[in-house]
Design an enzyme around this catalytic site. Structure first.
Site, PDB file in Angstrom:
ATOM      1  N   GLY A 264       0.820  -1.203   0.000  1.00  0.00           N
ATOM      2  CA  GLY A 264       0.000   0.000   0.000  1.00  0.00           C
ATOM      3  C   GLY A 264       0.851   1.248   0.000  1.00  0.00           C
ATOM      4  N   SER A 265       0.320   2.304   0.541  1.00  0.00           N
ATOM      5  CA  SER A 265       0.984   3.605   0.479  1.00  0.00           C
ATOM      6  C   SER A 265       2.114   3.710   1.500  1.00  0.00           C
ATOM      7  CB  SER A 265      -0.029   4.723   0.734  1.00  0.00           C
ATOM      8  OG  SER A 265      -0.441   4.717   2.096  1.00  0.00           O
ATOM      9  N   VAL A 268       0.672   4.803   5.095  1.00  0.00           N
ATOM     10  CA  VAL A 268       0.095   3.729   5.889  1.00  0.00           C
ATOM     11  C   VAL A 268       1.155   2.694   6.232  1.00  0.00           C
ATOM     12  CG1 VAL A 268      -1.664   1.934   5.964  1.00  0.00           C
ATOM     13  CG2 VAL A 268      -2.171   4.133   4.898  1.00  0.00           C
ATOM     14  N   GLY A 269       2.067   2.423   5.314  1.00  0.00           N
ATOM     15  CA  GLY A 269       3.139   1.473   5.580  1.00  0.00           C
ATOM     16  C   GLY A 269       3.992   1.881   6.762  1.00  0.00           C
ATOM     17  N   GLU A 286       5.709  -3.437   1.079  1.00  0.00           N
ATOM     18  CA  GLU A 286       5.815  -3.105  -0.347  1.00  0.00           C
ATOM     19  C   GLU A 286       5.034  -1.812  -0.546  1.00  0.00           C
ATOM     20  OE1 GLU A 286       7.694  -4.541  -2.404  1.00  0.00           O
ATOM     21  OE2 GLU A 286       8.039  -6.584  -1.673  1.00  0.00           O
TER      22      GLU A 286
END
Length: 534
Positions: A264-265, A268-269, A286
């Site tokens: 994801g982004s 958020v990661g 990732e």
């Protein structure tokens, strides 16, 4: 807290009447054993299908049609499903690895039999064109083949001991339950990267897909579940829990899930990584990809131009590896841009399920807004827009999320500028001109992200610099080509998250390692010559 790249347009509550689907949608769903007349579909699987939580809508990005409404898990159901996953792990870890490989071989056969129709569902629900949808499922199939072989090759090591009559073994064992949080842009393959290696290693898995692509996850889970059932294995080996932020939070925070894989982004990661680390879990991240192609004067133009064209436009610019930055040597920039603009003018846009379409829609209305905002920033900064820069105004495309692929030449190539340093998940290609390879490499490396990169040259000296310590700092460093294959580990560096999935040594993240020293002598000497005798 836990949102993937784009969330669904709305969450609904309460029972809904049955809907009338279009013929194209009904045919695809029926072929995958997904009921088309149901008012709602269960979105939780742990050996049985259920779900009585919030309702998620699956919306076709091409037509705006509501494809299905899916019931996610309540907090209690989520807790129950995680418990069943843990029980499934306790069973699966006792199954010999080659027998787990046989299970994966059967899953491969079942997926392969549904490849084309499952690929069509990817096109229907996510929006990528038909050949890319089928290719994504084929990637899952290919990783099955890889994991089958891997099940007989997940080897430890024998290490020489300094003590007589001793030997040291480095032993891999299953890690437990693996949480897999996937994004909308690869709603099938990314689970395959994780699930297959994880099962080969002996783990159970909990899949939380993007809330905007629940049908792809339901279809894949049905296929996997049928194989598990046939082999007498618990369905919770591959648990599915659809939902939004609350489901993601619960998985990331659960101490019963020692490994979390998140796609994801970057924003958020960062939260996911901190949360998992705070409980001393492991994470595979990732995240963003802000990928560059560098074109040298000696590049093979008939190869480089189409490669950049696909890199920038494929999946409507919604691939993690999409080309977003193009650095052209000043000597060939006019020639290259002229050829690229001619290709852009020929692109076939429309229904991704129609053969010959090369550009489908963005996944959500929100994505269209992100595209519009990015183009507006480019115009306000004085960038030259060479192609695109607006939505399509064709009546036939009015119900979908269609935008024109854009080529922009910003006023500056300063990598610190937000235009260059920020990933925009849309088909926008920014172009900068350079004079020396060293300058282009510096620009390539100066952004926060580090997923994919490519150099187009036929000079071996340039190749050596590019792939060496003075070259690209990305996780994928290509020469004269683009993209990635399943045989090598996939992932990026820096704010891309340092995660690795699929091939190479990625499997080693799905096991716990033990150093086992065995004494087969009649004495028990200490290491390092320590004498503690009395």
């Amino acid at each position: 807290m836990i949102l993937l790249r784009h969330t669904v347009s709305g969450t609904l509550r309460g029972a809904r009447p049955a809907r009338s689907l279009s013929t194209r949608a009904s045919a695809i769903l029926s072929s995958l054993d997904i009921p088309v007349g149901a008012a709602e579909l269960p979105g939780v699987y742990d050996g049985q299908w259920y779900g009585s939580g919030d309702v998620l809508e699956s919306v076709c990005p091409t037509t705006g049609e509501v494809l299905a409404r899916v019931r996610s898990a309540t907090p209690h159901e989520l807790h129950e499903a995680l418990g069943k996953s843990k029980d499934a792990y306790l069973h699966l870890r006792t199954v010999p690895a080659p027998k787990r490989g046989e299970l994966l071989r059967q899953i491969r056969e079942a997926l392969s039999a549904k490849r084309d129709v499952l690929g069509a569902l990817v096109s229907l629900e996510m929006g990528k064109i038909k050949t890319e949808g089928i290719g994504e499922v084929q990637e899952f199939v290919d990783i099955c083949d890889y994991a089958v072989g891997l099940s007989r090759m997940m080897n430890g090591r024998v290490v020489a001991s300094e003590r007589p009559g001793h030997t040291i073994l480095e032993v891999p064992n299953p890690i437990g339950v693996v949480g897999v949080l996937t994004a909308f842009n690869f709603p099938v393959a990314v689970y395959g990267w994780n699930f297959l290696l994880s099962v080969a290693a002996g783990n159970a898995n909990v899949w939380k897909p993007s809330p905007s692509t629940p049908l792809c996850s339901i279809a894949v889970t049905k296929i996997i579940a049928s194989v598990l059932e046939k082999n007498g294995l618990p369905g919770a080996v591959s648990t599915l829990i659809t939902g939004g932020k609350d489901v993601g939070e619960a998985i990331v925070e659960s101490r019963d899930i020692p490994l979390v894989s998140f796609t994801g982004s970057e924003a958020v990661g960062r939260v996911v990584g901190k949360t998992v680390q705070s409980r001393f879990g492991k994470s595979i991240l990732e995240l963003g990809g802000n990928n560059a192609s560098i074109i040298m004067p000696d590049a093979d133009m008939p190869l480089a131009v189409p490669a950049v064209f696909f890199g920038a436009i494929g999946t409507a610019g919604q691939r993690c590896t999409s080309t977003r930055r193009l650095y052209l040597h000043r000597a060939i920039a006019p020639q290259f841009l002229d050829a690229l603009q001619k290709l852009y003018a020929t692109i076939s846009v429309g229904d991704p399920l129609v053969d010959g379409t090369l550009l489908g829609p963005l996944h959500t209305r929100a994505a269209v807004g992100i595209y519009d905002d990015a183009v507006q920033r480019l115009r306000q900064s004085g960038a030259d827009i060479l192609a695109g820069g607006k939505k399509y105004d064709h009546a036939a495309l009015s119900q979908g999320n269609f935008v024109q692929p854009t080529i922009s030449v910003p006023k500056t190539a300063d990598p610190a500028d937000k235009i260059w340093s920020t990933e925009t998940f849309a088909p926008i290609l920014n172009v900068g001109l350079f004079d020396e390879l060293e300058q282009a490499i510096e620009w390539n490396n100066a952004v926060p992200q580090g997923l994919s990169s490519s150099l187009w040259t036929r000079d071996i000296r340039n190749v050596g610099k590019w792939i060496g310590p003075e070259g690209s700092d990305a996780g994928i460093v290509n020469v004269g080509t683009s993209g990635a294959e399943i045989g090598a580990a996939f992932g990026g560096n820096k704010s891309t998250g340092w995660g690795r999935e699929s091939g190479g040594d990625a499997w080693k993240q799905y096991v716990r390692w033990s150093a086992c020293t065995v004494n087969f002598s009649n004495a028990a000497p200490l290491a390092q010559g320590v004498d503690f005798s009395t």
